[in-house]
Design a protein around this motif. Structure first.
Motif, mmCIF file in Angstrom:
data_model
loop_
_atom_site.group_PDB
_atom_site.id
_atom_site.type_symbol
_atom_site.label_atom_id
_atom_site.label_comp_id
_atom_site.label_asym_id
_atom_site.label_seq_id
_atom_site.Cartn_x
_atom_site.Cartn_y
_atom_site.Cartn_z
ATOM 1 N N ASP A 40 -25.036 -12.821 -21.728
ATOM 2 C CA ASP A 40 -25.605 -13.652 -20.463
ATOM 3 C C ASP A 40 -25.739 -15.071 -20.925
ATOM 4 O O ASP A 40 -25.383 -15.737 -20.105
ATOM 5 C CB ASP A 40 -27.181 -13.057 -20.100
ATOM 6 C CG ASP A 40 -26.894 -11.719 -19.486
ATOM 7 O OD1 ASP A 40 -26.054 -11.377 -18.711
ATOM 8 O OD2 ASP A 40 -28.037 -11.034 -19.435
ATOM 9 N N GLN A 41 -25.970 -15.246 -22.179
ATOM 10 C CA GLN A 41 -26.041 -16.606 -22.648
ATOM 11 C C GLN A 41 -24.924 -17.316 -22.329
ATOM 12 O O GLN A 41 -24.539 -18.397 -22.027
ATOM 13 C CB GLN A 41 -26.554 -16.926 -23.962
ATOM 14 C CG GLN A 41 -27.903 -16.382 -24.417
ATOM 15 C CD GLN A 41 -28.183 -16.287 -25.743
ATOM 16 O OE1 GLN A 41 -27.382 -16.525 -26.585
ATOM 17 N NE2 GLN A 41 -29.403 -15.695 -26.010
ATOM 18 N N GLU A 42 -23.674 -16.462 -22.953
ATOM 19 C CA GLU A 42 -22.293 -16.991 -22.472
ATOM 20 C C GLU A 42 -21.814 -17.347 -21.413
ATOM 21 O O GLU A 42 -21.459 -18.287 -20.904
ATOM 22 C CB GLU A 42 -21.134 -16.047 -23.250
ATOM 23 C CG GLU A 42 -19.887 -16.565 -23.420
ATOM 24 C CD GLU A 42 -18.891 -15.694 -24.208
ATOM 25 O OE1 GLU A 42 -17.727 -16.034 -23.961
ATOM 26 O OE2 GLU A 42 -19.393 -14.929 -25.032
ATOM 27 N N ASP A 43 -22.274 -16.494 -20.210
ATOM 28 C CA ASP A 43 -22.013 -16.563 -18.934
ATOM 29 C C ASP A 43 -22.886 -17.814 -18.656
ATOM 30 O O ASP A 43 -22.197 -18.876 -17.607
ATOM 31 C CB ASP A 43 -22.561 -15.307 -18.144
ATOM 32 C CG ASP A 43 -21.701 -14.218 -18.328
ATOM 33 O OD1 ASP A 43 -20.466 -14.270 -18.740
ATOM 34 O OD2 ASP A 43 -22.253 -13.119 -17.990
ATOM 35 N N LEU A 44 -23.971 -18.153 -18.806
ATOM 36 C CA LEU A 44 -24.732 -19.147 -18.512
ATOM 37 C C LEU A 44 -24.155 -20.536 -19.091
ATOM 38 O O LEU A 44 -23.651 -21.354 -18.226
ATOM 39 C CB LEU A 44 -26.187 -19.261 -18.780
ATOM 40 C CG LEU A 44 -26.801 -20.424 -18.416
ATOM 41 C CD1 LEU A 44 -26.800 -20.762 -16.825
ATOM 42 C CD2 LEU A 44 -28.403 -20.307 -18.750
ATOM 43 N N PHE A 45 -23.587 -20.413 -20.213
ATOM 44 C CA PHE A 45 -22.853 -21.584 -20.842
ATOM 45 C C PHE A 45 -21.646 -21.993 -20.081
ATOM 46 O O PHE A 45 -21.528 -23.199 -19.810
ATOM 47 C CB PHE A 45 -22.621 -21.162 -22.217
ATOM 48 C CG PHE A 45 -21.681 -22.302 -23.079
ATOM 49 C CD1 PHE A 45 -22.747 -22.973 -23.955
ATOM 50 C CD2 PHE A 45 -20.513 -22.456 -22.854
ATOM 51 C CE1 PHE A 45 -21.967 -23.917 -24.713
ATOM 52 C CE2 PHE A 45 -19.955 -23.505 -23.895
ATOM 53 C CZ PHE A 45 -20.578 -24.258 -24.578
ATOM 54 N N GLN A 46 -20.942 -20.997 -19.575
ATOM 55 C CA GLN A 46 -19.654 -21.128 -18.852
ATOM 56 C C GLN A 46 -20.064 -21.802 -17.471
ATOM 57 O O GLN A 46 -19.469 -22.851 -16.930
ATOM 58 C CB GLN A 46 -18.921 -19.803 -18.803
ATOM 59 C CG GLN A 46 -18.410 -19.294 -20.075
ATOM 60 C CD GLN A 46 -17.242 -20.588 -20.695
ATOM 61 O OE1 GLN A 46 -16.766 -21.190 -20.056
ATOM 62 N NE2 GLN A 46 -17.542 -20.490 -22.206
ATOM 63 N N ASP A 47 -21.048 -21.273 -16.890
ATOM 64 C CA ASP A 47 -21.628 -21.921 -15.777
ATOM 65 C C ASP A 47 -21.878 -23.256 -15.646
ATOM 66 O O ASP A 47 -21.726 -23.941 -14.845
ATOM 67 C CB ASP A 47 -22.676 -20.883 -14.998
ATOM 68 C CG ASP A 47 -22.922 -20.844 -13.659
ATOM 69 O OD1 ASP A 47 -22.048 -21.587 -12.743
ATOM 70 O OD2 ASP A 47 -24.059 -20.744 -12.926
ATOM 71 N N ILE A 48 -22.768 -23.651 -16.800
ATOM 72 C CA ILE A 48 -22.980 -24.838 -16.913
ATOM 73 C C ILE A 48 -21.828 -25.744 -17.167
ATOM 74 O O ILE A 48 -21.835 -26.822 -16.412
ATOM 75 C CB ILE A 48 -23.970 -25.038 -18.034
ATOM 76 C CG1 ILE A 48 -25.485 -24.337 -17.969
ATOM 77 C CG2 ILE A 48 -24.034 -26.582 -18.527
ATOM 78 C CD1 ILE A 48 -26.326 -24.295 -18.869
ATOM 79 N N VAL A 49 -20.971 -25.355 -17.847
ATOM 80 C CA VAL A 49 -19.797 -26.285 -17.943
ATOM 81 C C VAL A 49 -18.935 -26.429 -16.682
ATOM 82 O O VAL A 49 -18.575 -27.521 -16.374
ATOM 83 C CB VAL A 49 -18.630 -25.813 -18.901
ATOM 84 C CG1 VAL A 49 -17.344 -26.447 -19.150
ATOM 85 C CG2 VAL A 49 -19.335 -25.620 -20.229
ATOM 86 N N TYR A 50 -18.949 -25.333 -15.888
ATOM 87 C CA TYR A 50 -18.121 -25.466 -14.579
ATOM 88 C C TYR A 50 -19.009 -26.357 -13.672
ATOM 89 O O TYR A 50 -18.496 -27.142 -12.936
ATOM 90 C CB TYR A 50 -18.381 -23.964 -13.810
ATOM 91 C CG TYR A 50 -17.594 -24.147 -12.543
ATOM 92 C CD1 TYR A 50 -16.296 -24.230 -12.385
ATOM 93 C CD2 TYR A 50 -18.588 -23.494 -11.474
ATOM 94 C CE1 TYR A 50 -15.832 -24.190 -10.849
ATOM 95 C CE2 TYR A 50 -18.144 -23.743 -10.086
ATOM 96 C CZ TYR A 50 -16.840 -23.948 -9.944
ATOM 97 O OH TYR A 50 -16.522 -23.957 -8.474
ATOM 98 N N GLN A 51 -20.203 -26.420 -13.480
ATOM 99 C CA GLN A 51 -21.114 -27.308 -12.738
ATOM 100 C C GLN A 51 -21.022 -28.498 -13.037
ATOM 101 O O GLN A 51 -20.970 -29.580 -12.347
ATOM 102 C CB GLN A 51 -22.600 -26.809 -12.814
ATOM 103 C CG GLN A 51 -22.761 -25.580 -12.125
ATOM 104 C CD GLN A 51 -22.393 -25.381 -10.608
ATOM 105 O OE1 GLN A 51 -22.446 -26.430 -9.907
ATOM 106 N NE2 GLN A 51 -22.066 -24.377 -10.253
ATOM 107 N N LEU A 52 -20.965 -28.717 -14.623
ATOM 108 C CA LEU A 52 -20.422 -30.314 -15.065
ATOM 109 C C LEU A 52 -19.182 -30.677 -14.829
ATOM 110 O O LEU A 52 -19.095 -31.900 -13.999
ATOM 111 C CB LEU A 52 -20.583 -30.228 -16.762
ATOM 112 C CG LEU A 52 -21.988 -30.150 -17.261
ATOM 113 C CD1 LEU A 52 -22.002 -29.743 -18.961
ATOM 114 C CD2 LEU A 52 -22.809 -31.341 -17.080
ATOM 115 N N TRP A 53 -18.317 -29.953 -14.321
ATOM 116 C CA TRP A 53 -16.953 -30.238 -13.938
ATOM 117 C C TRP A 53 -16.966 -30.575 -12.699
ATOM 118 O O TRP A 53 -16.453 -31.584 -12.209
ATOM 119 C CB TRP A 53 -15.927 -29.187 -14.529
ATOM 120 C CG TRP A 53 -14.682 -29.733 -13.955
ATOM 121 C CD1 TRP A 53 -13.856 -28.927 -12.739
ATOM 122 C CD2 TRP A 53 -13.573 -30.407 -14.504
ATOM 123 N NE1 TRP A 53 -12.565 -29.622 -12.634
ATOM 124 C CE2 TRP A 53 -12.421 -30.604 -13.619
ATOM 125 C CE3 TRP A 53 -13.663 -31.501 -15.604
ATOM 126 C CZ2 TRP A 53 -11.339 -31.407 -13.785
ATOM 127 C CZ3 TRP A 53 -12.734 -32.224 -15.632
ATOM 128 C CH2 TRP A 53 -11.455 -32.357 -15.017
#
Length: 159
Positions: free
Chosen positions: A30-43
């Motif tokens: 779940d931490q990895e999923d959130l990490f990826q979601d944050i990077v996507y939102q940053l992009w």
């Protein structure tokens, strides 16, 4: 902003993203999923970064908003295993017991309190925390004192 500059910015500040993900999720996947979601939102929101604040401040704001918003969303299963920007860069064997206790205690706080204390622990000033979270400097101080008291109770530290 070009792709290479964005990737460099993420690489430089991935520790911030990892800390937010770890604070808001218990399970490593779940931490990895959130990490990826944050990077996507940053992009997605990179065009809104006006560079009138520090990159790290902007990243924190997006990361915290994404973490808080993700509690309201339905969970979607996506495989991000091929992405190089993941919490795997942290050596699992070298995590200290105290760090784990702190993260466990932080997860017991209210979601908004986690955001404030994480910014404080990163060394942001009360003014910067207020700018990121949208609350007054005075209220930042009041809330942080309450959060510290609550953390002491959770960690069973006698004052």
């Amino acid at each position: 902003m070009n792709k290479n500059r964005f990737l460099s910015m993420i690489d430089t500040h991935q520790g911030i993203i990892y800390k937010v993900a770890k604070m808001y999720r218990d399970d490593p996947l779940d931490q990895e999923d959130l990490f990826q979601d944050i990077v996507y939102q940053l992009w997605k929101s990179i065009s809104t970064f006006r560079e009138d604040s520090k990159e790290s401040t902007w990243i924190y704001k997006v990361a915290l908003n994404t973490a808080l918003a993700s509690f309201r969303k339905r969970k979607v299963e996506i495989d991000y295993s091929a992405n190089k920007f993941s919490p795997e860069y942290i050596d699992e064997e070298n995590k200290s017991e105290n760090e784990e206790k702190l993260f466990d205690a932080l997860r017991k706080l209210e979601k908004s309190d986690r955001a404030l204390i994480s910014l404080f622990l990163e060394g942001y000033s009360y003014k910067e925390i207020g700018d990121i979270t949208g609350i007054s400097v005075t209220y930042v101080g009041v809330r942080l004192n309450r959060i510290k008291t609550r953390l002491k109770e959770i960690l069973l530290i006698k004052v």
